[in-house]
Design a protein around this motif. Structure first.
Motif, short mmCIF file in Angstrom:
data_model
loop_
_atom_site.label_atom_id
_atom_site.label_comp_id
_atom_site.label_asym_id
_atom_site.label_seq_id
_atom_site.Cartn_x
_atom_site.Cartn_y
_atom_site.Cartn_z
N VAL A 21 -12.20 -0.47 0.84
CA VAL A 21 -11.35 -0.86 2.13
C VAL A 21 -9.84 -0.29 1.78
CG1 VAL A 21 -12.85 -2.45 3.07
CG2 VAL A 21 -11.01 -3.25 1.29
N PRO A 22 -9.01 -0.32 2.83
CA PRO A 22 -7.54 -0.13 2.80
C PRO A 22 -6.99 -1.48 2.34
CG PRO A 22 -8.01 0.03 4.71
CD PRO A 22 -9.33 0.12 4.21
N VAL A 23 -5.95 -1.36 1.33
CA VAL A 23 -5.44 -2.60 0.85
C VAL A 23 -4.95 -3.64 1.92
CG1 VAL A 23 -3.50 -3.71 -0.64
CG2 VAL A 23 -4.75 -1.75 -1.35
N TRP A 24 -4.35 -3.28 3.12
CA TRP A 24 -3.92 -4.10 4.29
C TRP A 24 -4.88 -4.83 4.57
CZ3 TRP A 24 -6.08 -3.38 9.08
CH2 TRP A 24 -6.68 -2.35 9.54
N LYS A 25 -6.43 -4.68 4.44
CA LYS A 25 -7.44 -5.51 5.08
C LYS A 25 -7.76 -6.53 3.85
CE LYS A 25 -10.01 -2.42 8.15
NZ LYS A 25 -11.24 -1.86 8.42
N LEU A 26 -7.39 -6.36 2.43
CA LEU A 26 -7.47 -7.35 1.30
C LEU A 26 -6.49 -8.22 1.58
CD1 LEU A 26 -8.35 -4.86 -1.45
CD2 LEU A 26 -9.71 -6.16 -0.30
N LEU A 27 -5.07 -7.77 1.98
CA LEU A 27 -4.05 -8.80 2.08
C LEU A 27 -4.03 -9.75 3.36
CD1 LEU A 27 -1.23 -6.54 1.27
CD2 LEU A 27 -2.24 -8.10 -0.16
N GLY A 28 -5.06 -9.47 4.40
CA GLY A 28 -5.18 -10.27 5.44
C GLY A 28 -4.43 -9.64 6.51
N ALA A 29 -5.09 -8.75 7.34
CA ALA A 29 -4.31 -8.01 8.34
C ALA A 29 -3.96 -8.92 9.47
CB ALA A 29 -5.07 -6.93 8.95
N ASN A 30 -2.60 -8.69 10.05
CA ASN A 30 -2.23 -9.37 10.94
C ASN A 30 -1.71 -8.43 12.16
OD1 ASN A 30 -0.76 -11.96 12.03
ND2 ASN A 30 1.04 -10.79 11.95
N ARG A 31 -1.76 -6.94 12.10
CA ARG A 31 -1.74 -6.08 13.17
C ARG A 31 -2.21 -5.03 12.64
NH1 ARG A 31 3.43 -7.31 13.54
NH2 ARG A 31 3.46 -8.81 11.95
N THR A 32 -2.38 -3.94 13.98
CA THR A 32 -3.11 -2.66 13.43
C THR A 32 -2.01 -1.49 13.58
OG1 THR A 32 -3.72 -2.51 15.69
CG2 THR A 32 -5.11 -3.34 14.12
N LEU B 227 -1.91 2.30 10.80
CA LEU B 227 -2.24 1.93 9.70
C LEU B 227 -3.35 2.87 8.94
CD1 LEU B 227 -2.54 -1.79 9.76
CD2 LEU B 227 -0.84 -0.40 9.19
N PRO B 228 -3.23 3.20 7.71
CA PRO B 228 -4.08 4.01 6.92
C PRO B 228 -5.61 3.74 6.98
CG PRO B 228 -2.81 3.13 5.45
CD PRO B 228 -2.26 2.69 6.55
N THR B 229 -6.75 4.39 7.03
CA THR B 229 -7.90 3.97 7.02
C THR B 229 -8.62 4.15 5.68
OG1 THR B 229 -8.51 5.91 7.86
CG2 THR B 229 -8.04 4.15 9.64
N GLU B 230 -8.05 4.84 4.79
CA GLU B 230 -8.77 5.53 3.45
C GLU B 230 -8.61 4.02 2.61
OE1 GLU B 230 -6.16 6.98 4.93
OE2 GLU B 230 -6.66 8.98 5.43
N PRO B 231 -9.59 4.05 1.78
CA PRO B 231 -9.80 3.02 0.61
C PRO B 231 -8.54 3.13 -0.15
CG PRO B 231 -11.74 3.87 0.96
CD PRO B 231 -11.13 4.73 1.69
N GLY B 232 -7.97 1.98 -0.64
CA GLY B 232 -6.63 1.66 -1.60
C GLY B 232 -5.48 1.80 -0.82
#
Length: 349
Positions: A121-132, A337-342
Motif C-alpha cells: 500500500v502507499p504510505v499515506w494509507k498507513l498514516l491514516g488518509a484524510n484526503r485523496t 495521490l500516488p497509488t503505488e506501494p511505498g
C-alpha cells in the motif's frame, strides 16, 4: 523483517539554470539515495536533495555508510520510531541537528518506503488518509528572473492549473519587490493566492516594514522573513502584522516547532523532510500544529505528499512547474495521490 544492508548512491552536478533567492544561489543538483535492504528480500529507498555545495551529498553518504547504517543492521525494519530515536541518541554527542538529521531523515523515509512495499500500500494509507488530493501552488518566482521572465513563468503556472504562485522577495529594495509583485499580480489576477518568500533575509524592523507593504498588496503569506532560529523575533513580528508568517523549513526537530507554536510566532507551518527529521517527525509536527490550530503547508513535495494526505490541517503542497511532457496533470488545482506501494511520488525539484 530484519535489516541486512544499508547502501548509498550519490550524484552531484551543476544545474543547467541556476536559481537565486535573497541569500543564496542554488546552482547544483545533488542527491543522496539511501536504500535499506532486509532478509525478507524487500527494500526501501529515499532520496535527499541538495541544491548547492558539491561535497554535501558525498558527506551525507559517508555519514550513512559509516555511522548510521551499521548501527541499524539486525534491527526490525518495522520499528521506525524506535530506530529514529536510537539514531538520535547515537548522534547526540556530535550534534544531531544538521547533517546527522539529514541522515536520520533519509533512513526514516527509506523505512517507510520499505514498510509500504511490504504491505502493498502507499504510505499515506498507513498514516491514516484524510484526503485523496492535495491543493498545490507553484514556487516559480526566483530572483534571477527579470520582470518579463517572472511574468511568463507565473502565467505558465496558471495555464497548468495551479491554485497559486509563490515568488522570492528581499533581493533588493522594497520598491523592487513591489514592482515585481505588481507584475505577477497583473498576469495571475486578483483572486489567485500570491505568496512571498524572503528566505531569512531581514531583521525584525525591516520585516515589519516589508510585511506591512506585502499585506497591503494582498499577499497570502510572508515566508521566512527572519532567521529561522529566532523564535522571540517571530513572535514579536506576528504581533505586529496581519499577514500570516510562514516558516519552518530550517528548523530541526519537534522541540524547535513546539516553542514556535507555544509563542504564537507562526501562521502557516512549513517543515522540511530533511531537517525536521523525516516523514515520522513531519507527521508528528503536523499533528502538533493541528492541536494549536495552525495550518500546514509543506516545504517541497516528493514524499511529503504522504504526510499531507494524512494531516487534518493541510492547506498546500509546494511544487515547481509541471513536466513539459504532460506526464503529470492537476485536477481542480490538486495533485492526485500516488497509488503505488511505498513512497512512490513526484519530485518537487
Amino acid at each position: 523483517m530484519k535489516i541486512t544492508k544499508v547502501t548509498v548512491q550519490v550524484t552531484s552536478e551543476p544545474k543547467q539554470h541556476a536559481i537565486r533567492d535573497a541569500i543564496q544561489l542554488l546552482d547544483r543538483n545533488g542527491r543522496c539515495d539511501v536504500t535499506v535492504e532486509t532478509d525478507a528480500g524487500i527494500s526501501g529507498t529515499s532520496s535527499t536533495y541538495f541544491g548547492r555545495v558539491a561535497s554535501s551529498p558525498p558527506l551525507l553518504g559517508a555519514l550513512v555508510t559509516e555511522q548510521l547504517g551499521p548501527a541499524i543492521i539486525g534491527q526490525d525494519a518495522t520499528m521506525i520510531r524506535h530506530i529514529r530515536d536510537q539514531l538520535r541518541t547515537l548522534t547526540d554527542y556530535q550534534g544531531t541537528a544538521g547533517l546527522s538529521t539529514f541522515g536520520i531523515s533519509a533512513i526514516d523515509q527509506a523505512l517507510w518506503d520499505l514498510l509500504g512495499k511490504s504491505l502493498g500500500v502507499p504510505v499515506w494509507k498507513l498514516l491514516g488518509a484524510n484526503r485523496t488530493a492535495i491543493p498545490t501552488y507553484a514556487m516559480v518566482g526566483w530572483l534571477e528572473l527579470d520582470v518579463p521572465q517572472l511574468q511568463d513563468v507565473c502565467a505558465r503556472a496558471m495555464e497548468q492549473g495551479f491554485q497559486g504562485v509563490k515568488m522570492k522577495v528581499g533581493g533588493g529594495p522594497l520598491a523592487e519587490d513591489l514592482e515585481r509583485i505588481g507584475a505577477v499580480r497583473a498576469v495571475i489576477g486578483d483572486g489567485v493566492p500570491l505568496m512571498v518568500d524572503a528566505n531569512q533575509a531581514f531583521d525584525l524592523a525591516e520585516a515589519i516594514r516589508r510585511g506591512r507593504a506585502y499585506s497591503d498588496l494582498g499577499c497570502r503569506w510572508f515566508e521566512e522573513p527572519l532567521r529561522a532560529a529566532d523564535t522571540a523575533a517571530h513572535v514579536r513580528l506576528a504581533e505586529k502584522l496581519d499577514i500570516p508568517i510562514a516558516t519552518g523549513e530550517n528548523r530541526y526537530g519537534q522541540e524547535q516547532f513546539r516553542d514556535l507554536f507555544v509563542g504564537g510566532g507562526v501562521g502557516v507551518v512549513q517543515p522540511d523532510l530533511r531537517r525536521a527529521g523525516g516523514l515520522t517527525d513531519c507527521y508528528e509536527i503536523g499533528l502538533m500544529a493541528a492541536g494549536f490550530g495552525i495550518p500546514y503547508a509543506s516545504h517541497g513535495g516528493g514524499a511529503h505528499i504522504h504526510v499531507l494526505a494524512a494531516l487534518p490541517n493541510t492547506i498546500y503542497v509546494e511544487s515547481g512547474l509541471l513536466p513539459a511532457d504532460g506526464s503529470v496533470t492537476l485536477t481542480d488545482g490538486c495533485y492526485p495521490l500516488p497509488t503505488e506501494p511505498g513512497l512512490s511520488s513526484w519530485s518537487a525539484h
